[in-house]
Scaffold this active site. Structure first.
Site, PDB file in Angstrom:
ATOM      1  N   TYR A  54      -7.710   9.951 -17.730  1.00 53.67           N
ATOM      2  CA  TYR A  54      -7.661   8.489 -17.605  1.00 53.67           C
ATOM      3  C   TYR A  54      -6.497   7.921 -18.416  1.00 53.67           C
ATOM      4  O   TYR A  54      -5.799   7.022 -17.966  1.00 53.67           O
ATOM      5  CB  TYR A  54      -8.983   7.866 -18.081  1.00 53.67           C
ATOM      6  CG  TYR A  54      -9.028   6.382 -17.795  1.00 53.67           C
ATOM      7  CD1 TYR A  54      -9.523   5.905 -16.584  1.00 53.67           C
ATOM      8  CD2 TYR A  54      -8.529   5.465 -18.720  1.00 53.67           C
ATOM      9  CE1 TYR A  54      -9.521   4.551 -16.300  1.00 53.67           C
ATOM     10  CE2 TYR A  54      -8.524   4.102 -18.445  1.00 53.67           C
ATOM     11  CZ  TYR A  54      -9.024   3.645 -17.233  1.00 53.67           C
ATOM     12  OH  TYR A  54      -9.014   2.304 -16.956  1.00 53.67           O
ATOM     13  N   PHE A 106      12.336 -11.596   0.235  1.00 54.23           N
ATOM     14  CA  PHE A 106      11.499 -10.559   0.829  1.00 54.23           C
ATOM     15  C   PHE A 106      10.071 -11.104   0.835  1.00 54.23           C
ATOM     16  O   PHE A 106       9.668 -11.815  -0.071  1.00 54.23           O
ATOM     17  CB  PHE A 106      11.588  -9.211   0.110  1.00 54.23           C
ATOM     18  CG  PHE A 106      10.849  -8.164   0.887  1.00 54.23           C
ATOM     19  CD1 PHE A 106      11.368  -7.689   2.088  1.00 54.23           C
ATOM     20  CD2 PHE A 106       9.609  -7.713   0.483  1.00 54.23           C
ATOM     21  CE1 PHE A 106      10.657  -6.783   2.865  1.00 54.23           C
ATOM     22  CE2 PHE A 106       8.894  -6.802   1.252  1.00 54.23           C
ATOM     23  CZ  PHE A 106       9.425  -6.333   2.446  1.00 54.23           C
ATOM     24  N   THR A 107       9.315 -10.744   1.872  1.00 55.24           N
ATOM     25  CA  THR A 107       8.002 -11.359   2.132  1.00 55.24           C
ATOM     26  C   THR A 107       7.072 -11.339   0.912  1.00 55.24           C
ATOM     27  O   THR A 107       6.628 -12.390   0.444  1.00 55.24           O
ATOM     28  CB  THR A 107       7.330 -10.624   3.304  1.00 55.24           C
ATOM     29  OG1 THR A 107       7.309  -9.225   3.012  1.00 55.24           O
ATOM     30  CG2 THR A 107       8.081 -10.859   4.610  1.00 55.24           C
ATOM     31  N   ASP A 197      15.277  -5.864  -7.682  1.00 54.04           N
ATOM     32  CA  ASP A 197      14.375  -5.205  -6.730  1.00 54.04           C
ATOM     33  C   ASP A 197      15.101  -3.939  -6.284  1.00 54.04           C
ATOM     34  O   ASP A 197      15.988  -3.973  -5.429  1.00 54.04           O
ATOM     35  CB  ASP A 197      14.069  -6.127  -5.544  1.00 54.04           C
ATOM     36  CG  ASP A 197      13.174  -5.436  -4.513  1.00 54.04           C
ATOM     37  OD1 ASP A 197      13.059  -4.194  -4.560  1.00 54.04           O
ATOM     38  OD2 ASP A 197      12.607  -6.127  -3.659  1.00 54.04           O
ATOM     39  N   LYS A 240       9.898   4.045  -0.871  1.00 59.07           N
ATOM     40  CA  LYS A 240      11.117   4.102  -0.039  1.00 59.07           C
ATOM     41  C   LYS A 240      12.061   5.166  -0.596  1.00 59.07           C
ATOM     42  O   LYS A 240      11.824   6.345  -0.415  1.00 59.07           O
ATOM     43  CB  LYS A 240      11.781   2.717  -0.002  1.00 59.07           C
ATOM     44  CG  LYS A 240      11.058   1.685   0.881  1.00 59.07           C
ATOM     45  CD  LYS A 240       9.840   1.097   0.262  1.00 59.07           C
ATOM     46  CE  LYS A 240       9.334  -0.130   1.006  1.00 59.07           C
ATOM     47  NZ  LYS A 240       8.077  -0.617   0.430  1.00 59.07           N
ATOM     48  N   ARG A 364      10.999  -8.736  12.492  1.00 59.28           N
ATOM     49  CA  ARG A 364      11.540  -9.341  11.282  1.00 59.28           C
ATOM     50  C   ARG A 364      12.264 -10.613  11.692  1.00 59.28           C
ATOM     51  O   ARG A 364      13.474 -10.706  11.717  1.00 59.28           O
ATOM     52  CB  ARG A 364      12.519  -8.392  10.557  1.00 59.28           C
ATOM     53  CG  ARG A 364      11.905  -7.133  10.019  1.00 59.28           C
ATOM     54  CD  ARG A 364      11.181  -7.261   8.690  1.00 59.28           C
ATOM     55  NE  ARG A 364       9.859  -7.781   8.725  1.00 59.28           N
ATOM     56  CZ  ARG A 364       9.019  -7.747   7.678  1.00 59.28           C
ATOM     57  NH1 ARG A 364       9.387  -7.184   6.537  1.00 59.28           N
ATOM     58  NH2 ARG A 364       7.830  -8.279   7.755  1.00 59.28           N
ATOM     59  N   PHE A 431       2.410 -11.979   9.428  1.00 61.18           N
ATOM     60  CA  PHE A 431       2.915 -10.978  10.378  1.00 61.18           C
ATOM     61  C   PHE A 431       2.067  -9.715  10.405  1.00 61.18           C
ATOM     62  O   PHE A 431       2.013  -9.024  11.407  1.00 61.18           O
ATOM     63  CB  PHE A 431       4.375 -10.621  10.013  1.00 61.18           C
ATOM     64  CG  PHE A 431       4.521 -10.244   8.571  1.00 61.18           C
ATOM     65  CD1 PHE A 431       4.335  -8.945   8.157  1.00 61.18           C
ATOM     66  CD2 PHE A 431       4.805 -11.213   7.609  1.00 61.18           C
ATOM     67  CE1 PHE A 431       4.416  -8.606   6.823  1.00 61.18           C
ATOM     68  CE2 PHE A 431       4.882 -10.889   6.263  1.00 61.18           C
ATOM     69  CZ  PHE A 431       4.689  -9.583   5.873  1.00 61.18           C
TER      70      PHE A 431
HETATM   71  C1  P61 Z   1       8.959  -2.255   4.377  1.00 67.75           C
HETATM   72  F1  P61 Z   1       6.428  -5.799   6.758  1.00 67.75           F
HETATM   73  N1  P61 Z   1       8.820  -2.947   2.136  1.00 67.75           N
HETATM   74  O1  P61 Z   1      10.190  -2.464   4.306  1.00 67.75           O
HETATM   75  P1  P61 Z   1       5.366  -2.497  -1.454  1.00 67.75           P
HETATM   76  N2  P61 Z   1      10.827  -5.107  -1.912  1.00 67.75           N
HETATM   77  C2  P61 Z   1      11.400  -4.579  -0.826  1.00 67.75           C
HETATM   78  C3  P61 Z   1      10.628  -3.942   0.125  1.00 67.75           C
HETATM   79  O2  P61 Z   1      11.208  -3.427   1.197  1.00 67.75           O
HETATM   80  C4  P61 Z   1       9.209  -3.839  -0.057  1.00 67.75           C
HETATM   81  C5  P61 Z   1       8.654  -4.404  -1.238  1.00 67.75           C
HETATM   82  C6  P61 Z   1       9.476  -5.021  -2.135  1.00 67.75           C
HETATM   83  C7  P61 Z   1       8.155  -2.520   3.199  1.00 67.75           C
HETATM   84  C8  P61 Z   1       6.654  -2.492   3.300  1.00 67.75           C
HETATM   85  C9  P61 Z   1       6.266  -3.844   3.773  1.00 67.75           C
HETATM   86  O3  P61 Z   1       6.553  -7.756   5.017  1.00 67.75           O
HETATM   87  C10 P61 Z   1       6.290  -6.492   4.601  1.00 67.75           C
HETATM   88  O4  P61 Z   1       5.372  -1.147  -2.099  1.00 67.75           O
HETATM   89  C11 P61 Z   1      12.868  -4.718  -0.636  1.00 67.75           C
HETATM   90  O5  P61 Z   1       5.243  -2.472   0.015  1.00 67.75           O
HETATM   91  O6  P61 Z   1       4.364  -3.392  -2.098  1.00 67.75           O
HETATM   92  C12 P61 Z   1       8.374  -3.252   0.911  1.00 67.75           C
HETATM   93  O7  P61 Z   1       6.805  -3.076  -1.820  1.00 67.75           O
HETATM   94  C13 P61 Z   1       7.185  -4.362  -1.495  1.00 67.75           C
HETATM   95  C14 P61 Z   1       6.365  -4.159   5.130  1.00 67.75           C
HETATM   96  C15 P61 Z   1       6.100  -4.861   2.878  1.00 67.75           C
HETATM   97  C16 P61 Z   1       6.346  -5.474   5.512  1.00 67.75           C
HETATM   98  C17 P61 Z   1       6.078  -6.194   3.297  1.00 67.75           C
HETATM   99  O8  P61 Z   1       8.414  -1.815   5.392  1.00 67.75           O
END
Ligand code: P61
Length: 439
Positions: A54, A106-107, A197, A240, A364, A431
């Site tokens: 833990y 970013f979303t 980021d 990623k 997107r 979305f």
């Molecule tokens: C993706 F449709 N991306 O590209 P988490 N910053 C950035 C990202 O690309 C990102 C995060 C923060 C995704 C997954 C995803 O609207 C969406 O680990 C540049 O996913 O929490 C994630 O990181 C967030 C798809 C996220 C989406 C949000 O496919």
């Protein structure tokens, strides 16, 4: 594999939303590169070395050491994924009424800034909003936009600049080191932090190596470090660049911000030595970080995306230029000029591609952009795109050929398409779960 008949049923059941399809009904999955890359033999070996204590797991210290070595940040807080880190940093640094400038939204990042009472302000260069501009560093920040905002609102209302490598919603576009150095000088002048980021920092570094003057003899690892050293803190989705299925972290150089994050993480994620990750996943991440900055790996990864992009470009398909690093982005406004944006051209195109071949992509555009938090109207982004996102180390060049062929068929049939209407709209990040019907 599925038949066209099967897919007609599945897409209706999914409300024309590719997020709601079952993965077993998908042939080639280009929804995302998030957590979908293949782990290496070494990473899998790391998984077997999980120390699931833990507190104080050995794997945490390996992960911390890898982050400090390759990215240079001093203090590390693990989180379950990127948005966990965004939540913590937004809660700590943003006060109601603050403004957070960034190189395009970013979303999840913007949502956490808004939930903390802040307002996101886009200060990316204009070229980023033009799918046809071939400017090589569309992730750059417009220094005039940034300085005007600081003068208008006051530096005390701007807790940090949110700087992404690469810029996902612009089409996977990189920022240059020359621009980042200028942003650093400007933010120093006003005493403002840069929060990085760093989700796709190795891909951004590779583009700098290829296209920015003075970097062709530097390694991806050296460039990654140079980028991180120009910033004060970072949020990371390790799913990623860093080649793992799950995980993230918040990295900080300021001790008092770290102290607060270390306290808050136990409220929302887990103890500060696991933050929502299993020990084995932290080990895989430590190894994935090392692999992510390997020059041969990153050249193959981005090279595969370029291969698909060039193929589509040669076939006359409208795509965002220059080709980005993690996917090829189709320009749905040009694909379906007959559709106004409120008929959801990118959502429609994503469904049509699935219908044709079982290839899953992601909208997107207007659906992803959500609503204006004051007027309640849709945000109307200039970019109305479908993202064909390539997972790392998963598909072959032959898969890229199949994808390109399918897009060409869908393009040939573009004239009869009438668009969609939204019949269910969730309150946050709509979305992911919105439902549509065919017009
Ligand atoms: C993706 F449709 N991306 O590209 P988490 N910053 C950035 C990202 O690309 C990102 C995060 C923060 C995704 C997954 C995803 O609207 C969406 O680990 C540049 O996913 O929490 C994630 O990181 C967030 C798809 C996220 C989406 C949000 O496919």
């Amino acid at each position: 594999m599925t038949s066209r008949e099967d897919r007609e049923r599945y897409i209706v059941e999914a409300g024309y939303n590719t997020f709601l399809l079952k993965s077993k009904d998908v042939y080639i999955d280009l929804l995302t590169d998030s957590g979908t890359s293949a782990m290496s033999d070494r990473q899998w070996a790391g998984i077997m070395m999980g120390d699931e204590a833990y507190a104080g797991s050995e794997n945490f210290y390996h992960m911390e050491a890898a982050i400090q070595k390759y990215y240079g940040y001093k203090h590390i807080i693990p989180t379950h994924q990127g948005r966990g880190a965004e939540h913590l940093i937004s809660k700590i640094l943003i006060k109601p009424g603050d403004f957070i400038p960034g190189n395009m939204y970013f979303t999840t990042t913007r949502l956490h800034q808004e939930l903390a009472g802040g307002t996101f302000v886009d200060v990316i260069v204009d070229e980023a909003h033009d799918p046809e501009s071939t400017f090589q560093f569309k992730g750059n920040i417009d220094l005039n936009k940034l300085e005007n905002l600081i003068k208008e609102k006051g530096a005390d209302k701007i807790p940090y600049v949110c700087m992404a490598t690469t810029v996902n919603l612009a089409g996977g576009q990189p920022i240059s080191l020359a621009n980042l150095r200028d942003v650093r000088a400007l933010t120093h002048k006003y005493g403002i932090r840069i929060v990085h980021d760093m989700t796709r920092v190795a891909e951004n570094a590779f583009m700098i190596q290829q296209f920015e003057e003075g970097y062709k003899n530097k390694s991806t690892a050296e460039i990654v470090r140079e980028i991180c050293d120009l910033t004060d803190a970072a949020t990371m989705s390790s799913k990623k660049d860093a080649l793992v299925s799950i995980g993230g972290f918040l990295a900080l150089n300021e001790y008092d911000v770290y102290e607060e994050a270390r306290n808050l993480v136990v409220v929302y994620e887990g103890l500060h030595t696991y933050g929502g990750m299993a020990g084995r996943d932290m080990e895989a991440l430590a190894i994935g970080i090392t692999e992510s900055v390997n020059d041969d790996h990153i050249r193959a990864r981005v090279g595969q995306v370029m291969y698909l992009g060039r193929k589509l470009e040669a076939a006359g398909i409208p795509i965002v230029k220059p080709i980005g690093t993690h996917g090829v982005f189709l320009d749905a406004k040009k694909f379906y000029p007959q559709l106004t944006q409120d008929k959801f051209p990118a959502q429609t195109l994503s469904a049509e591609i699935y219908l044709d071949s079982g290839v899953r992509s992601m909208e997107r555009g207007i659906v992803s952009a959500g609503r204006n938090k004051i007027t309640g109207d849709h945000n109307y982004p200039n970019l109305e795109l479908v993202r064909l996102t390539i997972p790392r180390r998963v598909y072959t060049q032959a898969h890229m050929d199949v994808i390109a062929e399918s897009i060409e068929y869908v393009y040939a049939d573009r004239e009869d398409i009438k668009g969609l209407k939204m019949t269910y709209e969730p309150k946050y990040l709509r979305f992911f779960q919105a439902i549509f019907e065919k017009l």
